[in-house]
Design a protein around this motif. Structure first.
Motif, PDB file in Angstrom:
ATOM      1  N   ASP A   1       0.819  -1.212   0.000  1.00  0.00           N
ATOM      2  CA  ASP A   1       0.000   0.000   0.000  1.00  0.00           C
ATOM      3  C   ASP A   1       0.855   1.265   0.000  1.00  0.00           C
ATOM      4  OD1 ASP A   1      -2.036  -1.703   0.201  1.00  0.00           O
ATOM      5  OD2 ASP A   1      -2.736  -1.063   2.194  1.00  0.00           O
ATOM      6  N   LEU A   2       1.886   1.210   0.850  1.00  0.00           N
ATOM      7  CA  LEU A   2       2.757   2.381   0.983  1.00  0.00           C
ATOM      8  C   LEU A   2       3.481   2.650  -0.337  1.00  0.00           C
ATOM      9  CD1 LEU A   2       3.732   4.460   3.071  1.00  0.00           C
ATOM     10  CD2 LEU A   2       5.554   2.862   3.695  1.00  0.00           C
ATOM     11  N   LEU A   3       3.935   1.585  -0.975  1.00  0.00           N
ATOM     12  CA  LEU A   3       4.635   1.731  -2.248  1.00  0.00           C
ATOM     13  C   LEU A   3       3.704   2.287  -3.331  1.00  0.00           C
ATOM     14  CD1 LEU A   3       7.210   1.410  -3.868  1.00  0.00           C
ATOM     15  CD2 LEU A   3       6.583  -0.975  -4.320  1.00  0.00           C
ATOM     16  N   GLU A   4       2.477   1.795  -3.336  1.00  0.00           N
ATOM     17  CA  GLU A   4       1.506   2.299  -4.326  1.00  0.00           C
ATOM     18  C   GLU A   4       1.254   3.788  -4.126  1.00  0.00           C
ATOM     19  OE1 GLU A   4      -2.145   0.069  -4.377  1.00  0.00           O
ATOM     20  OE2 GLU A   4      -1.096  -1.761  -5.007  1.00  0.00           O
TER      21      GLU A   4
ATOM     22  N   PHE B   1       3.223   5.882  -2.676  1.00  0.00           N
ATOM     23  CA  PHE B   1       4.464   6.578  -3.021  1.00  0.00           C
ATOM     24  C   PHE B   1       4.570   6.781  -4.533  1.00  0.00           C
ATOM     25  CE2 PHE B   1       9.170   6.462  -3.796  1.00  0.00           C
ATOM     26  CZ  PHE B   1       9.479   7.666  -3.181  1.00  0.00           C
ATOM     27  N   ASP B   2       4.300   5.710  -5.292  1.00  0.00           N
ATOM     28  CA  ASP B   2       4.378   5.793  -6.749  1.00  0.00           C
ATOM     29  C   ASP B   2       3.395   6.814  -7.307  1.00  0.00           C
ATOM     30  OD1 ASP B   2       6.450   4.035  -6.977  1.00  0.00           O
ATOM     31  OD2 ASP B   2       5.202   2.279  -7.409  1.00  0.00           O
ATOM     32  N   THR B   3       2.181   6.837  -6.743  1.00  0.00           N
ATOM     33  CA  THR B   3       1.195   7.824  -7.192  1.00  0.00           C
ATOM     34  C   THR B   3       1.696   9.235  -6.906  1.00  0.00           C
ATOM     35  OG1 THR B   3      -0.529   6.243  -6.603  1.00  0.00           O
ATOM     36  CG2 THR B   3      -1.226   8.516  -7.008  1.00  0.00           C
ATOM     37  N   SER B   4       2.190   9.404  -5.690  1.00  0.00           N
ATOM     38  CA  SER B   4       2.665  10.708  -5.257  1.00  0.00           C
ATOM     39  C   SER B   4       3.826  11.217  -6.123  1.00  0.00           C
ATOM     40  CB  SER B   4       3.084  10.610  -3.785  1.00  0.00           C
ATOM     41  OG  SER B   4       3.940  11.648  -3.446  1.00  0.00           O
ATOM     42  N   ILE B   5       4.802  10.352  -6.387  1.00  0.00           N
ATOM     43  CA  ILE B   5       5.949  10.825  -7.170  1.00  0.00           C
ATOM     44  C   ILE B   5       5.576  11.026  -8.642  1.00  0.00           C
ATOM     45  CG2 ILE B   5       7.637   9.852  -5.560  1.00  0.00           C
ATOM     46  CD1 ILE B   5       8.232   7.656  -7.535  1.00  0.00           C
TER      47      ILE B   5
END
Ligand code: NI
Length: 136
Positions: free
Chosen positions: A12-15, A17-21
């Motif tokens: 979840d955190l990685l997803e 993060f990817d959206t945010s970046i």
């Protein structure tokens, strides 16, 4: 020289993060993580009262009595920390001033606080940056 390492993250955190970046236009995770690390170093420099660079911007009412004199006086008190300042007449009532400062974090904060707390200063912002020496 670049070193490679791997990071384990919750899915979840990685997803997130990817959206945010992605929204912030990063083309890959590595550059985003490098920037996060640099950002944390800059925060450390400010917390440890190291030599920093900052930009103070302020919008103020130029009809406010004595304000312009007070702002000039403050800038003379901190002349050793001030690299440059620019004044723009925004409209009939408002002035924008941008002050670029370099010095110990505490002194820069003190100047910024003294400016923002003046009556007639409508908005002031301290942008906290770095001399860049510790950032690669
Ligand atoms: Ni002006």
């Amino acid at each position: 020289m670049l070193k490679r390492f791997s990071i384990s993250l919750e899915e979840d955190l990685l997803e997130t993060f990817d959206t945010s970046i992605g929204l912030r236009q990063y083309s890959n995770r590595s550059e985003a993580i490098r920037d996060l690390i640099r950002k944390s170093f800059v925060l450390e420099e400010w917390a440890a009262d190291e030599e920093v660079i900052g930009v103070i911007s302020l919008i103020y009412d130029h009809h406010q009595r004595q304000l312009q004199e007070k702002l000039t006086e403050l800038q003379h008190d901190f002349y050793q920390q001030i690299l440059s300042s620019t004044h723009i007449h925004v409209d009939h009532d408002n002035c924008l001033e941008v002050v670029i400062v370099r010095g110990r974090a505490q002194q820069v904060r003190e100047l910024s606080d003294s400016i923002s707390s003046q009556r007639g200063v409508k908005h002031a912002n301290l942008s906290m940056s770095s001399t860049g020496q510790r950032l690669r």
